[in-house]
Every structure is written in C-alpha cells, then in structure tokens.
Design a protein around this motif. Sequence first.
Motif, PDB file in Angstrom:
ATOM      1  N   GLU A 105       4.496  12.540  -1.939  1.00 46.79           N
ATOM      2  CA  GLU A 105       5.570  12.508  -2.932  1.00 46.79           C
ATOM      3  C   GLU A 105       5.626  11.141  -3.620  1.00 46.79           C
ATOM      4  OE1 GLU A 105       5.818  13.088   0.406  1.00 46.79           O
ATOM      5  OE2 GLU A 105       7.758  14.011   0.834  1.00 46.79           O
ATOM      6  N   ILE A 106       5.498  10.077  -2.811  1.00 43.52           N
ATOM      7  CA  ILE A 106       5.580   8.722  -3.357  1.00 43.52           C
ATOM      8  C   ILE A 106       4.348   8.402  -4.200  1.00 43.52           C
ATOM      9  CG2 ILE A 106       5.731   6.282  -2.717  1.00 43.52           C
ATOM     10  CD1 ILE A 106       8.314   7.960  -2.382  1.00 43.52           C
ATOM     11  N   PHE A 107       3.196   8.928  -3.803  1.00 42.65           N
ATOM     12  CA  PHE A 107       2.004   8.788  -4.644  1.00 42.65           C
ATOM     13  C   PHE A 107       2.259   9.391  -6.025  1.00 42.65           C
ATOM     14  CE2 PHE A 107      -1.553  11.437  -6.189  1.00 42.65           C
ATOM     15  CZ  PHE A 107      -2.395  10.433  -6.660  1.00 42.65           C
ATOM     16  N   ALA A 108       2.872  10.562  -6.073  1.00 39.64           N
ATOM     17  CA  ALA A 108       3.149  11.218  -7.357  1.00 39.64           C
ATOM     18  C   ALA A 108       4.139  10.409  -8.188  1.00 39.64           C
ATOM     19  CB  ALA A 108       3.675  12.631  -7.119  1.00 39.64           C
ATOM     20  N   VAL A 109       5.154   9.850  -7.542  1.00 38.19           N
ATOM     21  CA  VAL A 109       6.110   8.996  -8.254  1.00 38.19           C
ATOM     22  C   VAL A 109       5.393   7.778  -8.833  1.00 38.19           C
ATOM     23  CG1 VAL A 109       8.168   7.562  -8.022  1.00 38.19           C
ATOM     24  CG2 VAL A 109       8.056   9.765  -6.845  1.00 38.19           C
ATOM     25  N   ALA A 110       4.504   7.174  -8.026  1.00 37.64           N
ATOM     26  CA  ALA A 110       3.753   6.007  -8.493  1.00 37.64           C
ATOM     27  C   ALA A 110       2.897   6.363  -9.707  1.00 37.64           C
ATOM     28  CB  ALA A 110       2.881   5.460  -7.362  1.00 37.64           C
ATOM     29  N   ALA A 111       2.245   7.536  -9.657  1.00 39.57           N
ATOM     30  CA  ALA A 111       1.410   7.954 -10.784  1.00 39.57           C
ATOM     31  C   ALA A 111       2.238   8.148 -12.045  1.00 39.57           C
ATOM     32  CB  ALA A 111       0.673   9.236 -10.425  1.00 39.57           C
ATOM     33  N   ALA A 112       3.436   8.705 -11.882  1.00 48.48           N
ATOM     34  CA  ALA A 112       4.315   8.898 -13.044  1.00 48.48           C
ATOM     35  C   ALA A 112       4.747   7.553 -13.628  1.00 48.48           C
ATOM     36  CB  ALA A 112       5.539   9.722 -12.639  1.00 48.48           C
ATOM     37  N   ALA A 113       5.083   6.594 -12.748  1.00 46.47           N
ATOM     38  CA  ALA A 113       5.480   5.264 -13.224  1.00 46.47           C
ATOM     39  C   ALA A 113       4.311   4.561 -13.898  1.00 46.47           C
ATOM     40  CB  ALA A 113       5.998   4.427 -12.055  1.00 46.47           C
ATOM     41  N   ALA A 114       3.123   4.636 -13.288  1.00 48.30           N
ATOM     42  CA  ALA A 114       1.952   3.976 -13.859  1.00 48.30           C
ATOM     43  C   ALA A 114       1.613   4.544 -15.224  1.00 48.30           C
ATOM     44  CB  ALA A 114       0.767   4.122 -12.906  1.00 48.30           C
ATOM     45  N   ALA A 115       1.760   5.861 -15.376  1.00 45.63           N
ATOM     46  CA  ALA A 115       1.461   6.494 -16.663  1.00 45.63           C
ATOM     47  C   ALA A 115       2.407   6.022 -17.763  1.00 45.63           C
ATOM     48  CB  ALA A 115       1.529   8.011 -16.529  1.00 45.63           C
ATOM     49  N   ARG A 116       3.598   5.600 -17.363  1.00 43.05           N
ATOM     50  CA  ARG A 116       4.580   5.061 -18.318  1.00 43.05           C
ATOM     51  C   ARG A 116       4.514   3.528 -18.403  1.00 43.05           C
ATOM     52  NH1 ARG A 116       7.351   8.437 -21.918  1.00 43.05           N
ATOM     53  NH2 ARG A 116       7.289  10.512 -21.023  1.00 43.05           N
ATOM     54  N   HIS A 117       3.524   2.920 -17.723  1.00 41.48           N
ATOM     55  CA  HIS A 117       3.351   1.462 -17.715  1.00 41.48           C
ATOM     56  C   HIS A 117       4.587   0.749 -17.164  1.00 41.48           C
ATOM     57  CE1 HIS A 117      -0.361   2.097 -19.894  1.00 41.48           C
ATOM     58  NE2 HIS A 117       0.296   2.779 -20.822  1.00 41.48           N
ATOM     59  N   ILE A 118       5.196   1.356 -16.153  1.00 42.94           N
ATOM     60  CA  ILE A 118       6.317   0.729 -15.457  1.00 42.94           C
ATOM     61  C   ILE A 118       5.755   0.020 -14.229  1.00 42.94           C
ATOM     62  CG2 ILE A 118       8.497   1.108 -14.254  1.00 42.94           C
ATOM     63  CD1 ILE A 118       8.809   3.684 -15.918  1.00 42.94           C
ATOM     64  N   PRO A 119       6.008  -1.287 -14.052  1.00 42.34           N
ATOM     65  CA  PRO A 119       5.454  -2.021 -12.915  1.00 42.34           C
ATOM     66  C   PRO A 119       5.916  -1.427 -11.582  1.00 42.34           C
ATOM     67  CG  PRO A 119       6.351  -3.534 -14.543  1.00 42.34           C
ATOM     68  CD  PRO A 119       6.789  -2.158 -14.950  1.00 42.34           C
ATOM     69  N   ILE A 120       5.007  -1.428 -10.617  1.00 47.02           N
ATOM     70  CA  ILE A 120       5.278  -0.884  -9.283  1.00 47.02           C
ATOM     71  C   ILE A 120       5.237  -2.011  -8.264  1.00 47.02           C
ATOM     72  CG2 ILE A 120       4.427   0.659  -7.463  1.00 47.02           C
ATOM     73  CD1 ILE A 120       3.168   2.335  -9.791  1.00 47.02           C
ATOM     74  N   ALA A 121       6.231  -2.077  -7.410  1.00 47.91           N
ATOM     75  CA  ALA A 121       6.238  -2.962  -6.248  1.00 47.91           C
ATOM     76  C   ALA A 121       6.082  -2.076  -5.013  1.00 47.91           C
ATOM     77  CB  ALA A 121       7.539  -3.758  -6.178  1.00 47.91           C
ATOM     78  N   HIS A 122       5.124  -2.404  -4.156  1.00 43.57           N
ATOM     79  CA  HIS A 122       4.735  -1.503  -3.070  1.00 43.57           C
ATOM     80  C   HIS A 122       4.945  -2.159  -1.717  1.00 43.57           C
ATOM     81  CE1 HIS A 122       1.378   1.041  -0.994  1.00 43.57           C
ATOM     82  NE2 HIS A 122       2.573   1.598  -0.853  1.00 43.57           N
ATOM     83  N   ILE A 123       5.709  -1.492  -0.858  1.00 45.22           N
ATOM     84  CA  ILE A 123       5.967  -1.955   0.511  1.00 45.22           C
ATOM     85  C   ILE A 123       5.027  -1.228   1.478  1.00 45.22           C
ATOM     86  CG2 ILE A 123       7.688  -2.090   2.357  1.00 45.22           C
ATOM     87  CD1 ILE A 123       9.848  -2.065   0.179  1.00 45.22           C
ATOM     88  N   SER A 124       4.456  -1.971   2.402  1.00 39.41           N
ATOM     89  CA  SER A 124       3.607  -1.439   3.481  1.00 39.41           C
ATOM     90  C   SER A 124       2.232  -0.991   3.004  1.00 39.41           C
ATOM     91  CB  SER A 124       4.303  -0.292   4.239  1.00 39.41           C
ATOM     92  OG  SER A 124       5.411  -0.784   4.959  1.00 39.41           O
ATOM     93  N   GLY A 125       1.720  -1.593   1.953  1.00 41.43           N
ATOM     94  CA  GLY A 125       0.332  -1.375   1.582  1.00 41.43           C
ATOM     95  C   GLY A 125      -0.594  -2.098   2.547  1.00 41.43           C
ATOM     96  N   GLY A 126      -1.854  -1.693   2.526  1.00 45.02           N
ATOM     97  CA  GLY A 126      -2.846  -2.349   3.374  1.00 45.02           C
ATOM     98  C   GLY A 126      -2.924  -1.826   4.782  1.00 45.02           C
ATOM     99  N   ASP A 127      -2.034  -0.932   5.170  1.00 48.25           N
ATOM    100  CA  ASP A 127      -2.104  -0.334   6.511  1.00 48.25           C
ATOM    101  C   ASP A 127      -3.272   0.637   6.582  1.00 48.25           C
ATOM    102  OD1 ASP A 127       0.185  -1.737   7.046  1.00 48.25           O
ATOM    103  OD2 ASP A 127       1.513  -0.006   7.167  1.00 48.25           O
ATOM    104  N   VAL A 128      -3.606   1.051   7.804  1.00 46.02           N
ATOM    105  CA  VAL A 128      -4.665   2.031   8.013  1.00 46.02           C
ATOM    106  C   VAL A 128      -4.132   3.122   8.934  1.00 46.02           C
ATOM    107  CG1 VAL A 128      -6.938   2.458   9.012  1.00 46.02           C
ATOM    108  CG2 VAL A 128      -6.539   0.387   7.688  1.00 46.02           C
ATOM    109  N   THR A 129      -4.269   4.387   8.523  1.00 41.37           N
ATOM    110  CA  THR A 129      -3.921   5.534   9.371  1.00 41.37           C
ATOM    111  C   THR A 129      -4.978   6.601   9.154  1.00 41.37           C
ATOM    112  OG1 THR A 129      -2.437   6.335   7.625  1.00 41.37           O
ATOM    113  CG2 THR A 129      -1.425   5.122   9.426  1.00 41.37           C
ATOM    114  N   LEU A 130      -5.998   6.580   9.985  1.00 43.38           N
ATOM    115  CA  LEU A 130      -7.175   7.411   9.753  1.00 43.38           C
ATOM    116  C   LEU A 130      -6.928   8.891   9.996  1.00 43.38           C
ATOM    117  CD1 LEU A 130      -9.848   5.079  11.390  1.00 43.38           C
ATOM    118  CD2 LEU A 130      -9.177   5.236   8.991  1.00 43.38           C
ATOM    119  N   GLY A 131      -5.837   9.222  10.694  1.00 39.88           N
ATOM    120  CA  GLY A 131      -5.578  10.615  11.015  1.00 39.88           C
ATOM    121  C   GLY A 131      -4.667  11.322  10.041  1.00 39.88           C
ATOM    122  N   ALA A 132      -4.450  10.742   8.878  1.00 39.17           N
ATOM    123  CA  ALA A 132      -3.520  11.341   7.921  1.00 39.17           C
ATOM    124  C   ALA A 132      -4.050  11.194   6.502  1.00 39.17           C
ATOM    125  CB  ALA A 132      -2.147  10.682   8.032  1.00 39.17           C
ATOM    126  N   ALA A 133      -3.726  12.163   5.672  1.00 44.99           N
ATOM    127  CA  ALA A 133      -4.048  12.063   4.247  1.00 44.99           C
ATOM    128  C   ALA A 133      -3.315  10.890   3.607  1.00 44.99           C
ATOM    129  CB  ALA A 133      -3.674  13.370   3.545  1.00 44.99           C
TER     130      ALA A 133
END
Length: 395
Positions: A105-133
């Motif tokens: 859901e949050i990926f889709a929100v980010a894509a919508a914001a990016a398409a409108r050139h609205i800056p995104i601030a992202h919390i908890s990037g850089g993590d790794v979870t190999l067992g999940a999409a």
Amino acid sequence: MRTICIVTATRAEYGLLRPVVQKISKSDMLALQLVVTGAHLCPRLGETVQEIERDGFPIAARLPIFTEDAGEPVAKTIARTLTVFDDYFAAHRPDAVLLLGDRFEIFAVAAAAAARHIPIAHISGGDVTLGAADEYYRHCISKMAAVHFPSCADSAARLVRMGEAPGTVFCVGGLGDENIRTMPKMTRRELCDSTGFPLMQPFALVTYHPETAPDAGSPAAQVQALCAAMAAVDGVFWLITGSNADAGGEVCTRMMQAFAAAHPDRAGFVQSLGLRRYLSAMEYAALVAGNSSSGVVETPTFRVPTVNIGRRQAGRTVCANVLCCDADRAAIEAALRKALSKAFAPVAASARSPYNGGNTSEKICTVLQNFDFARPKIFYDGPVPEFDPQRSVLV
C-alpha cells in the motif's frame, strides 16, 4: 510552514509513526496532514482507525483502498491505491510525504507522490527481509525518496551502497525503540483487565503473518505447525493477535482464532491490541513468538526471549534474545522450549539493541523542517561513511 503528509495504513505502522505525528501536530514549523487508509478503515481487519481517533489527532482524509474481498490480487489493490492517492495529491498537494516501511500500500502511495513530483521522506529504508515481498517494495520506495531515516547503522550504510547520497541519509534510530523507552505502560493488572485474559501467569505474545516471498510455503501449513507446537508446550498462556492484510492473512487469523477457541484456558485472541497494550504485553511477556518485525526489531530493547519463525524477517539484524527457527512443528516446538528455559534467560538479558537513536522523532522533525527538498536526486558512487544512531542530526 511546511505541510507534511503522513500516510498510515496499518496498526503497526501507526504505532511507530505516532511520536512523529504528535510532534508535527504541535510544531510551529510543520503542518500535519494525516491521511488514514488501508487496514485502518477495513472492518474485517479491526478498523484500527479507532485508535487514531482516541489519540485525538486531526485526520485530513480517510481513503479506503480495500474491498471486502480478502482474496483480491495485490496488483488490483495497488492500482486502486495509485488512483485514489493521485486524486488526493492533485487536490491537496503537501510539501512532502512521510512514509514508513515497505508494504505494498505504501509503495503505491509513494508511486502516486513521485508521479506528482512530491518529495518523499522514507522511514526504515535499507532494511532487509528476504522472506517477504516487502523487500523490493521497500527498496523501490527508497529509490523514489528524497531523504531517508534508517533505523540502524547497517541500514544506513546499505542505502548509501544503493546509491543514495550520504547527505540525504540520517541514521536516527528506531521509532519502536523510542516508543518503548518513552510510552507509559499499563500495569500487569491493567493489562489483564483490558484484555479479559489471565495474564498474571507466564504468557507468550504471538503474532504470525503470511510469508510473501515468491517461493513461500503455505501460510495455512505454517500456522498449523505453530498451533501444534503451542499446544505441545505447557506452562504458558498464549496471547494471540490477528494477522495482517497480506495474501493469506485471513487464513492465518481464522486458524489462530480457532486455536484460541479450542484452548480457552490456555489461549486468547485479540485482533489488535493497539500500541500501548501491545508494548505493555511485550514488557511482561515470558516469550514473544511469530514472525512480526517487532519480534526482531523491538524485543531487544525489552530483552525478552523471542522466537522468530520462518523466513519473513530473514536478513534483519538479529540480537541475542532472538532464536530463529524453520516454520515446521518440531523446529518451532524446540525453539519455544529453549526460549522459555532458565538457561536462555541470561542470554536474552544480554541483548543490546542497535536501534537506540535517542529522540528519534525529534530528529526526524528537525530534518523535515530544514532539508532542501529542491536539491536534485543523484546516484551516489562514493565511499560509505560510518553511521551512528546516537549522533546529532545536522542539516
């Protein structure tokens, strides 16, 4: 004032975002635009918007994206979310969108914001979870984001290795760790009265979500193995919470409800405990079990024995209090018994969390106030600096 749109779709995500929402709502420099969506608005998933309402934060918009069809393909939900949020951002454009984590859901929100050139601030990037999409959704969000708030040094360094410029990466620590250190907890008696379960005895806090990697096994078979292992381990009451909105989550929840109903003297089910009850339960628990990220990220602060089942959290930093096991009955039962043993207690007590960044929410707000969102995003190919969650945030 800068308008910061915070989007929340799940109970766990809101629990982490709460101190940031609180600080922005009181800020003289930032204006809060709180948008509620996803599971928060879905009756079959607990309708957890009620927790936000109880906290008294003003909700700018409620944007439903789920249908009552629990089996709807994720791609269709993503498509609907893109459309709903594109319409919203067209009518109510913020200065930046603050997003946490890695869900579709949050990926889709980010894509919508990016398409409108609205800056995104992202919390908890850089993590790794190999067992999940969530793994690729998270990294996709990071590549769309202008500024990053990773929760530990390893994740911060990984973002730079992904090409994110060091000047956009602020290693602020974990919001879950801050919540644990700052939120007043219930007494054990209050927790008993609130849930209606006999939690003065040793109890385990259990949350299990479906694995969503392409080669993940059957969620039903994994939950069946977990239930069989819980039935075999005596001397503990099983406090079980509902699963999430991922494919297979409805099956996990129904099976857990059935287990609690079949063992009323040994187990109890609550769809959602809410943040304060959940952290209070974690504080008093003899054991935390399942495959929620909180079992790996937040339990080290409490130093509570934890069993992390299966591959959903594979790749995350694992502390001394966490035992990892396969998602089959024998492995789960053995891990539960070891975690509850007297021999493991001092091992769990030695855990040291890598997520303590001090006043994490305040650091995030300071960056949001001062960061130059107009700076062009580049792909960085230089050296990786050393990161420390305890450092001051300088902009």
